[in-house]
Design a protein around this motif. Structure first.
Motif, mmCIF file in Angstrom:
data_model
loop_
_atom_site.group_PDB
_atom_site.id
_atom_site.type_symbol
_atom_site.label_atom_id
_atom_site.label_comp_id
_atom_site.label_asym_id
_atom_site.label_seq_id
_atom_site.Cartn_x
_atom_site.Cartn_y
_atom_site.Cartn_z
ATOM 1 N N SER A 109 0.835 -1.200 0.000
ATOM 2 C CA SER A 109 0.000 0.000 0.000
ATOM 3 C C SER A 109 0.865 1.243 0.000
ATOM 4 C CB SER A 109 -0.920 0.013 1.227
ATOM 5 O OG SER A 109 -0.156 -0.010 2.417
ATOM 6 N N HIS A 110 2.016 1.189 0.675
ATOM 7 C CA HIS A 110 2.928 2.327 0.686
ATOM 8 C C HIS A 110 3.513 2.545 -0.696
ATOM 9 C CE1 HIS A 110 5.936 5.153 2.079
ATOM 10 N NE2 HIS A 110 6.855 4.413 1.479
ATOM 11 N N ARG A 111 3.822 1.436 -1.380
ATOM 12 C CA ARG A 111 4.370 1.545 -2.723
ATOM 13 C C ARG A 111 3.392 2.211 -3.661
ATOM 14 N NH1 ARG A 111 5.548 -3.704 -2.630
ATOM 15 N NH2 ARG A 111 4.164 -4.149 -4.372
ATOM 16 N N LYS A 112 2.147 1.792 -3.573
ATOM 17 C CA LYS A 112 1.142 2.336 -4.465
ATOM 18 C C LYS A 112 0.935 3.825 -4.230
ATOM 19 C CE LYS A 112 -1.373 -2.021 -4.977
ATOM 20 N NZ LYS A 112 -2.632 -2.734 -4.690
ATOM 21 N N GLY A 113 1.188 4.256 -3.012
ATOM 22 C CA GLY A 113 0.996 5.668 -2.700
ATOM 23 C C GLY A 113 2.179 6.529 -3.085
ATOM 24 N N SER A 114 3.280 5.869 -3.511
ATOM 25 C CA SER A 114 4.478 6.620 -3.872
ATOM 26 C C SER A 114 4.409 7.006 -5.342
ATOM 27 C CB SER A 114 5.732 5.778 -3.599
ATOM 28 O OG SER A 114 5.851 5.502 -2.228
ATOM 29 N N ASN A 115 3.928 8.183 -5.596
ATOM 30 C CA ASN A 115 3.811 8.673 -6.964
ATOM 31 C C ASN A 115 4.982 9.600 -7.226
ATOM 32 O OD1 ASN A 115 3.105 10.044 -9.372
ATOM 33 N ND2 ASN A 115 0.946 9.598 -9.007
ATOM 34 N N TRP A 116 6.004 9.085 -7.898
ATOM 35 C CA TRP A 116 7.219 9.863 -8.115
ATOM 36 C C TRP A 116 7.033 10.948 -9.160
ATOM 37 C CZ3 TRP A 116 11.070 10.315 -4.939
ATOM 38 C CH2 TRP A 116 11.259 9.315 -3.979
ATOM 39 N N PHE A 117 6.032 10.807 -10.016
ATOM 40 C CA PHE A 117 5.726 11.885 -10.957
ATOM 41 C C PHE A 117 5.277 13.120 -10.185
ATOM 42 C CE2 PHE A 117 2.731 14.362 -13.461
ATOM 43 C CZ PHE A 117 3.434 14.565 -14.635
ATOM 44 N N ILE A 118 4.367 12.925 -9.228
ATOM 45 C CA ILE A 118 3.872 14.037 -8.411
ATOM 46 C C ILE A 118 4.994 14.621 -7.566
ATOM 47 C CG2 ILE A 118 2.275 14.706 -6.584
ATOM 48 C CD1 ILE A 118 0.946 14.165 -9.263
ATOM 49 N N LYS A 119 5.826 13.753 -6.989
ATOM 50 C CA LYS A 119 6.925 14.245 -6.155
ATOM 51 C C LYS A 119 7.913 15.077 -6.968
ATOM 52 C CE LYS A 119 6.800 10.571 -2.666
ATOM 53 N NZ LYS A 119 7.548 9.460 -2.025
ATOM 54 N N GLY A 120 8.247 14.588 -8.163
ATOM 55 C CA GLY A 120 9.166 15.338 -9.010
ATOM 56 C C GLY A 120 8.577 16.666 -9.452
ATOM 57 N N MET A 121 7.294 16.666 -9.790
ATOM 58 C CA MET A 121 6.643 17.891 -10.242
ATOM 59 C C MET A 121 6.534 18.915 -9.118
ATOM 60 S SD MET A 121 2.965 18.371 -12.187
ATOM 61 C CE MET A 121 2.020 17.752 -10.783
ATOM 62 N N LEU A 122 6.092 18.459 -7.930
ATOM 63 C CA LEU A 122 5.949 19.386 -6.810
ATOM 64 C C LEU A 122 7.293 19.942 -6.363
ATOM 65 C CD1 LEU A 122 3.220 17.693 -4.566
ATOM 66 C CD2 LEU A 122 2.995 19.675 -6.069
ATOM 67 N N GLY A 123 8.320 19.073 -6.378
ATOM 68 C CA GLY A 123 9.644 19.550 -5.990
ATOM 69 C C GLY A 123 10.132 20.667 -6.888
ATOM 70 N N ASN A 124 9.722 20.636 -8.151
ATOM 71 C CA ASN A 124 10.114 21.673 -9.104
ATOM 72 C C ASN A 124 9.222 22.903 -8.990
ATOM 73 O OD1 ASN A 124 10.388 23.092 -11.772
ATOM 74 N ND2 ASN A 124 11.823 21.412 -12.123
ATOM 75 N N ILE A 125 7.906 22.685 -8.940
ATOM 76 C CA ILE A 125 6.960 23.803 -8.883
ATOM 77 C C ILE A 125 7.116 24.613 -7.605
ATOM 78 C CG2 ILE A 125 4.502 24.408 -8.714
ATOM 79 C CD1 ILE A 125 3.902 22.135 -10.613
ATOM 80 N N LEU A 126 7.407 23.933 -6.490
ATOM 81 C CA LEU A 126 7.499 24.622 -5.202
ATOM 82 C C LEU A 126 8.871 25.257 -4.967
ATOM 83 C CD1 LEU A 126 5.535 22.133 -2.921
ATOM 84 C CD2 LEU A 126 4.753 24.301 -3.886
ATOM 85 N N ASN A 127 9.690 25.290 -5.993
ATOM 86 C CA ASN A 127 10.994 25.948 -5.884
ATOM 87 C C ASN A 127 10.937 27.275 -6.648
ATOM 88 O OD1 ASN A 127 13.625 26.778 -5.801
ATOM 89 N ND2 ASN A 127 14.493 24.868 -6.573
ATOM 90 N N PRO A 128 10.751 28.397 -5.960
ATOM 91 C CA PRO A 128 10.615 29.691 -6.642
ATOM 92 C C PRO A 128 11.865 30.101 -7.401
ATOM 93 C CG PRO A 128 10.905 30.031 -4.295
ATOM 94 C CD PRO A 128 10.717 28.550 -4.495
ATOM 95 N N LYS A 129 13.009 29.518 -7.061
ATOM 96 C CA LYS A 129 14.236 29.852 -7.782
ATOM 97 C C LYS A 129 14.116 29.454 -9.253
ATOM 98 C CE LYS A 129 17.510 31.167 -5.853
ATOM 99 N NZ LYS A 129 17.959 32.534 -5.514
ATOM 100 N N VAL A 130 13.355 28.367 -9.514
ATOM 101 C CA VAL A 130 13.145 27.966 -10.905
ATOM 102 C C VAL A 130 12.343 29.034 -11.630
ATOM 103 C CG1 VAL A 130 12.162 26.223 -12.437
ATOM 104 C CG2 VAL A 130 13.214 25.527 -10.278
#
Length: 210
Positions: A109-130
């Motif tokens: 269940s933990h694996r299924k909840g690990s959406n690396w697409f969302i994590k990668g996107m949020l990590g980029n969007i939430l960085n104002p330096k970008v």
């Protein structure tokens, strides 16, 4: 600046910047070694999606808000720093000992909840330096006589293409080492090292100024 000069200059500059190790590189490498190529490619596509969002925002002129409003920059900066710190602490406190595909049913269940697409996107969007980087960097390469919005977004797409090629190269480079990289000690070490990198980036982001 002519069209050819613009494209050649931008491609050269953005390639150098893409090859410079940073948060996105750490995320893709960590995911490739501890989660596998599929998850790593998801993370890379998430990072690229974040670049596309920033490219669209800047092309529409909304990105200028980050350079004009200190409050907007600070809010996004702190949200991004907290998010990166949360990811990093998770890896430090609870490092994995196996590849995702080899974890037990109890962890499915933990694996299924690990959406690396969302994590990668949020990590980029939430960085104002970008966003600030796109606002200050992309317009310099728009040649006279061309529509600014469309051309700016096109430059962002070139960045995405180069980022995809670089991420694919990094992911492919991990395959010959897959047996070694699957060792529990290696997976735990990668998680902890990447966790430290994420926390360091969070601190750097939190203390950054416009």
């Amino acid at each position: 600046m002519t069209l050819i000069d613009s494209l050649m200059s931008f491609t050269f500059a953005i390639t150098l910047l893409t090859l410079t190790p940073g948060l996105d590189t750490a995320l893709v490498l960590r995911t490739a070694t501890s989660e596998g190529s599929k998850k790593a490619f998801q993370a890379a596509m998430g990072v690229n999606a974040g670049c596309m969002v920033w490219g669209a925002v800047v092309a529409l002129g909304l990105g200028a808000l980050l350079t004009a409003s200190e409050l907007a920059f600070d809010v996004l900066k702190w949200v991004g720093a907290v998010y990166l710190c949360w990811l990093g602490l998770q890896m430090l406190i609870k490092p994995r000992s196996q590849m995702a595909a080899e974890t037990t049913v109890a962890n499915s269940s933990h694996r299924k909840g690990s959406n690396w697409f969302i994590k990668g996107m949020l990590g980029n969007i939430l960085n104002p330096k970008v966003g600030v980087f796109y606002v200050t960097f992309l317009p310099q390469f728009v040649p006279a006589g061309y529509p600014v919005a469309a051309y700016t977004f096109g430059l962002a797409m070139i960045h995405v293409l180069i980022g995809t090629l670089w991420s694919s190269t990094m992911i492919a480079a991990t395959r010959p080492l897959s047996r070694w990289l699957k060792r529990p000690a290696v997976v735990r070490t990668m998680d902890r090292l990447t966790g430290l990198v994420f926390v360091a980036f969070a601190v750097r982001l939190a203390t950054s100024k416009r």
